[in-house]
Design a protein around this motif. Structure first.
Motif, PDB file in Angstrom:
ATOM      1  N   PHE A 137      55.212  13.138  24.759  1.00 24.91           N
ATOM      2  CA  PHE A 137      54.513  14.194  25.487  1.00 24.91           C
ATOM      3  C   PHE A 137      53.115  13.756  25.917  1.00 24.91           C
ATOM      4  O   PHE A 137      52.661  14.087  27.015  1.00 24.91           O
ATOM      5  CB  PHE A 137      54.414  15.470  24.642  1.00 24.91           C
ATOM      6  CG  PHE A 137      55.663  16.303  24.682  1.00 24.91           C
ATOM      7  CD1 PHE A 137      55.903  17.150  25.737  1.00 24.91           C
ATOM      8  CD2 PHE A 137      56.584  16.238  23.652  1.00 24.91           C
ATOM      9  CE1 PHE A 137      57.049  17.934  25.784  1.00 24.91           C
ATOM     10  CE2 PHE A 137      57.734  17.008  23.682  1.00 24.91           C
ATOM     11  CZ  PHE A 137      57.970  17.851  24.747  1.00 24.91           C
ATOM     12  N   ILE A 164      48.253  19.846  22.253  1.00 23.72           N
ATOM     13  CA  ILE A 164      48.546  19.862  20.815  1.00 23.72           C
ATOM     14  C   ILE A 164      49.155  18.535  20.370  1.00 23.72           C
ATOM     15  O   ILE A 164      48.799  17.995  19.328  1.00 23.72           O
ATOM     16  CB  ILE A 164      49.470  21.048  20.467  1.00 23.72           C
ATOM     17  CG1 ILE A 164      48.699  22.355  20.614  1.00 23.72           C
ATOM     18  CG2 ILE A 164      50.032  20.912  19.059  1.00 23.72           C
ATOM     19  CD1 ILE A 164      49.571  23.592  20.545  1.00 23.72           C
ATOM     20  N   THR A 165      50.060  18.002  21.180  1.00 21.83           N
ATOM     21  CA  THR A 165      50.674  16.722  20.806  1.00 21.83           C
ATOM     22  C   THR A 165      49.647  15.591  20.826  1.00 21.83           C
ATOM     23  O   THR A 165      49.729  14.669  20.015  1.00 21.83           O
ATOM     24  CB  THR A 165      51.866  16.372  21.715  1.00 21.83           C
ATOM     25  OG1 THR A 165      51.441  16.312  23.073  1.00 21.83           O
ATOM     26  CG2 THR A 165      52.979  17.383  21.558  1.00 21.83           C
ATOM     27  N   ILE A 194      51.688  26.716  29.260  1.00 21.66           N
ATOM     28  CA  ILE A 194      52.436  26.283  28.079  1.00 21.66           C
ATOM     29  C   ILE A 194      52.560  24.768  28.060  1.00 21.66           C
ATOM     30  O   ILE A 194      52.365  24.128  27.016  1.00 21.66           O
ATOM     31  CB  ILE A 194      53.820  26.965  28.031  1.00 21.66           C
ATOM     32  CG1 ILE A 194      53.653  28.454  27.747  1.00 21.66           C
ATOM     33  CG2 ILE A 194      54.729  26.305  27.008  1.00 21.66           C
ATOM     34  CD1 ILE A 194      54.921  29.274  27.918  1.00 21.66           C
ATOM     35  N   VAL A 195      52.872  24.168  29.210  1.00 16.15           N
ATOM     36  CA  VAL A 195      52.996  22.713  29.288  1.00 16.15           C
ATOM     37  C   VAL A 195      51.674  22.055  28.916  1.00 16.15           C
ATOM     38  O   VAL A 195      51.636  21.125  28.098  1.00 16.15           O
ATOM     39  CB  VAL A 195      53.450  22.271  30.702  1.00 16.15           C
ATOM     40  CG1 VAL A 195      53.309  20.770  30.877  1.00 16.15           C
ATOM     41  CG2 VAL A 195      54.872  22.711  30.962  1.00 16.15           C
ATOM     42  N   THR A 253      49.268  23.273  27.114  1.00 10.80           N
ATOM     43  CA  THR A 253      48.993  23.527  25.702  1.00 10.80           C
ATOM     44  C   THR A 253      49.802  22.599  24.807  1.00 10.80           C
ATOM     45  O   THR A 253      49.265  22.021  23.855  1.00 10.80           O
ATOM     46  CB  THR A 253      49.295  24.999  25.352  1.00 10.80           C
ATOM     47  OG1 THR A 253      48.510  25.843  26.195  1.00 10.80           O
ATOM     48  CG2 THR A 253      48.999  25.296  23.905  1.00 10.80           C
ATOM     49  N   VAL A 254      51.086  22.429  25.113  1.00 12.93           N
ATOM     50  CA  VAL A 254      51.942  21.541  24.320  1.00 12.93           C
ATOM     51  C   VAL A 254      51.432  20.105  24.392  1.00 12.93           C
ATOM     52  O   VAL A 254      51.344  19.414  23.365  1.00 12.93           O
ATOM     53  CB  VAL A 254      53.415  21.631  24.787  1.00 12.93           C
ATOM     54  CG1 VAL A 254      54.256  20.520  24.194  1.00 12.93           C
ATOM     55  CG2 VAL A 254      53.999  22.987  24.439  1.00 12.93           C
ATOM     56  N   CYS A 282      55.706  13.453  19.860  1.00 20.27           N
ATOM     57  CA  CYS A 282      54.379  13.811  20.372  1.00 20.27           C
ATOM     58  C   CYS A 282      53.823  12.715  21.273  1.00 20.27           C
ATOM     59  O   CYS A 282      53.160  13.001  22.273  1.00 20.27           O
ATOM     60  CB  CYS A 282      53.422  14.079  19.218  1.00 20.27           C
ATOM     61  SG  CYS A 282      53.806  15.587  18.320  1.00 20.27           S
TER      62      CYS A 282
END
Length: 65
Positions: A11, A50-51, A43-44, A46-47, A8
């Motif tokens: 990212f 979240i990380t 998506i990128v 969002t990821v 994480c």
């Protein structure tokens, strides 16, 4: 959990670099690579978001010890 936090963190660092490019050069690398507003761009983002939230746990690691 330590491995997940390290992944994480990678990212989150990538996200920070993207924001740095936007701030310094007005260049959005994610939009350039995947298209502006595309599903893959979302998506990128969002990821990375979240990380970043998962990495909040790094702030409190010393409390568990």
């Amino acid at each position: 959990m330590e491995t997940l936090q390290k992944i994480c963190l990678v990212f989150t660092i990538i996200g920070a670099i993207v924001w740095g490019l936007i701030g310094l050069f007005d260049f959005n690398l994610v939009a350039y690579l995947f298209g502006d507003g595309s599903m893959l761009s979302r998506i990128v983002y969002t990821v990375v978001g979240i990380t970043g939230l998962i990495n909040i746990g790094l702030l409190f690691n010393h409390i568990e010890s």
